[in-house]
Design a protein around this motif. Structure first.
Motif, short mmCIF file in Angstrom:
data_model
loop_
_atom_site.label_atom_id
_atom_site.label_comp_id
_atom_site.label_asym_id
_atom_site.label_seq_id
_atom_site.Cartn_x
_atom_site.Cartn_y
_atom_site.Cartn_z
N SER A 235 0.84 -1.19 0.00
CA SER A 235 0.00 0.00 0.00
C SER A 235 0.87 1.25 0.00
CB SER A 235 -0.89 0.01 1.25
OG SER A 235 -1.33 1.31 1.56
N PRO A 236 0.68 2.17 -0.95
CA PRO A 236 1.47 3.40 -0.93
C PRO A 236 1.21 4.23 0.32
CG PRO A 236 -0.30 3.56 -2.55
CD PRO A 236 -0.25 2.13 -2.09
N LEU A 237 0.00 4.20 0.83
CA LEU A 237 -0.32 4.94 2.04
C LEU A 237 0.43 4.36 3.24
CD1 LEU A 237 -2.04 7.11 3.47
CD2 LEU A 237 -3.81 5.36 3.78
N GLU A 238 0.49 3.04 3.34
CA GLU A 238 1.21 2.43 4.43
C GLU A 238 2.71 2.71 4.31
OE1 GLU A 238 1.39 -1.78 6.89
OE2 GLU A 238 0.72 -1.81 4.80
N LEU A 239 3.24 2.69 3.08
CA LEU A 239 4.65 3.03 2.89
C LEU A 239 4.95 4.43 3.40
CD1 LEU A 239 5.73 1.75 -0.65
CD2 LEU A 239 6.43 0.87 1.58
N GLU A 240 4.09 5.38 3.03
CA GLU A 240 4.30 6.76 3.48
C GLU A 240 4.26 6.84 4.99
OE1 GLU A 240 2.33 11.21 2.93
OE2 GLU A 240 1.09 9.44 3.29
N SER A 241 3.32 6.14 5.60
CA SER A 241 3.17 6.22 7.06
C SER A 241 4.37 5.64 7.80
CB SER A 241 1.89 5.48 7.49
OG SER A 241 2.04 4.08 7.37
#
Length: 425
Positions: A235-241
């Motif tokens: 998930s790109p969102l999880e990577l960012e987080s």
């Protein structure tokens, strides 16, 4: 609801999967479904997909679920399975490419005709493509920097945990997994399990060095997560987080979102100039073929193409050099290069691949459309010892390090390596 079909596409994971999470929360039974396109050509990408699907099926089975595999048209197969199971809804992730949007519209219409609920969910990007609008008007941001500012301030949705349990209807026929004729390169084995492991290791040990090292052609200092993002294994969102001290890496994730919002507003990005500038492209098929084979006589260009042919992936800096050489030096239409990348790259998708090609060609979002990358200066700066070139162009192994980027100047033979296609800088 009693039963929901969840149609997977570019979201082959169970962690942070909004459609799957909503279905598990709202329905008694959930039917995860992936439809294989029979027209997908054999090759590493098909092999990567097969490994992703096997891993996804395993993850769902660990949670009591199953992954149904069908072949054919995704809309027809989703509706057929939903009808067989008397499902009340079809959930799916939303995407921005023209084929995906046509498929989503068809699926919404078919669900409405069948009196079934259709619901689309985010997840391919960090910020949904249509969520940000320029304050001065317009349906999307055309320049990256103001988009980056707005994107950085935008509130994120919550990262979702994988469902603890997935309940499928009894007697569901899972269907056979696709059998790949070609496996991907050993550097890129498919699936969420591999992708999450790679992401954790890289974020733990390497992300802080990304700003200084991501242009080092010979070094192993990029994340190599792009194929896993393209197939939605991570998930790109999880990577960012999770990317603490990773501002430079997060900025690259923003570039990915940027091109997705451009593509949503301009779905013809894969075939029409975003900003037509009257380019007079050369119809030089021999030059284009030499470029595709890594036989231009320009070592840094040929090394990049040969890395792509060997691994299904190319270093980010090499992509810029290779693309600029084709469109700015050979004057070949960017669409030829973009299609070649699209066929060969494990991470090739419409938004990022074609958006970046148009940026390099000067027909896209670059504010300096006449920008030209000097391939020789780039080679000397980012591959100073010629290590990257030597790795992928073995004909130049005997050329001295100080001449590896200009082998035509070396008194040492170059083992059949061709003369340069164009006069060098």
């Amino acid at each position: 609801m009693d039963t929901v079909v969840v149609l997977f596409d570019r979201d082959l994971r169970v962690h942070d999967h909004p459609a799957l999470a909503a279905a598990c929360e709202e329905a008694r039974q959930v039917v995860p479904l992936f439809v294989v396109d029979p027209a997908m050509p054999e090759g590493p990408r098909r092999g990567f997909l097969a490994e992703c699907l096997a891993d996804l099926r395993g993850s769902l089975r660990e949670r009591g679920g199953e992954l149904a595999i069908r072949r054919g048209d995704p809309v027809a197969e989703a509706m057929r399975l939903a009808g067989e199971l008397s499902a009340q809804a079809v959930f799916t992730g939303l995407d921005v490419g023209s084929p995906a949007r046509r498929r989503q519209r068809r699926l919404a219409r078919e669900c409405a005709n069948a009196r079934m609920e259709f619901r689309g969910f985010p997840g391919v990007t960090i910020v949904p493509p249509g969520a940000l609008r320029p304050s001065g008007g317009g349906d999307h941001y055309r320049v990256f920097t103001p988009y980056w500012r707005a994107w950085s301030r935008h509130r994120r949705r919550q990262v979702l945990k994988a469902p603890g349990m997935v309940v499928v209807p009894g007697g569901l026929d899972p269907g056979p997994l696709p059998v790949p004729g070609h496996r991907p390169h050993e550097l890129f084995r498919g699936g969420e399990t591999v992708g999450r492991r790679r992401a954790r290791q890289w974020l733990r040990h390497c992300v802080a060095d990304y700003a200084d090292g991501h242009d080092d052609l010979a070094g192993n200092r990029t994340s190599k997560l792009s194929p896993y993002l393209r197939f939605g294994c991570v998930s790109p969102l999880e990577l960012e987080s999770l990317a603490e001290d990773g501002d430079a890496f997060v900025r690259q994730l923003c570039w990915r979102d940027f091109f997705h919002q451009v593509t949503e507003a301009f779905p013809r990005i894969d075939r029409d100039d975003y900003r037509p500038r009257g380019h007079d492209w050369h119809d030089d098929r021999d030059a284009a073929q030499a470029w595709k084979e890594g036989m231009t006589g320009i070592p840094i260009v040929d090394a990049g193409v040969r890395q792509l042919l060997a691994e299904g992936w190319m270093h980010n800096r090499a992509r810029m050099i290779v693309a600029s050489f084709l469109v700015k030096r050979l004057r070949v239409d960017w669409r030829i290069g973009a299609e070649f990348f699209s066929e060969r790259l494990l991470d090739g998708d419409v938004a990022n691949n074609h958006g970046n090609w148009q940026w390099v060609a000067g027909t896209g979002n670059d504010t300096r459309p006449n920008r030209t990358v000097n391939h020789l200066r780039q080679a000397r700066r980012f591959d100073p010892d010629g290590e990257y070139v030597r790795r992928y162009v073995p004909e130049l192994a005997a050329v001295p390090p100080n001449a590896v980027h200009e082998p035509w100047r070396s008194p040492v033979g170059v083992g059949g390596y061709p003369a340069p296609l164009v006069t060098t800088d």
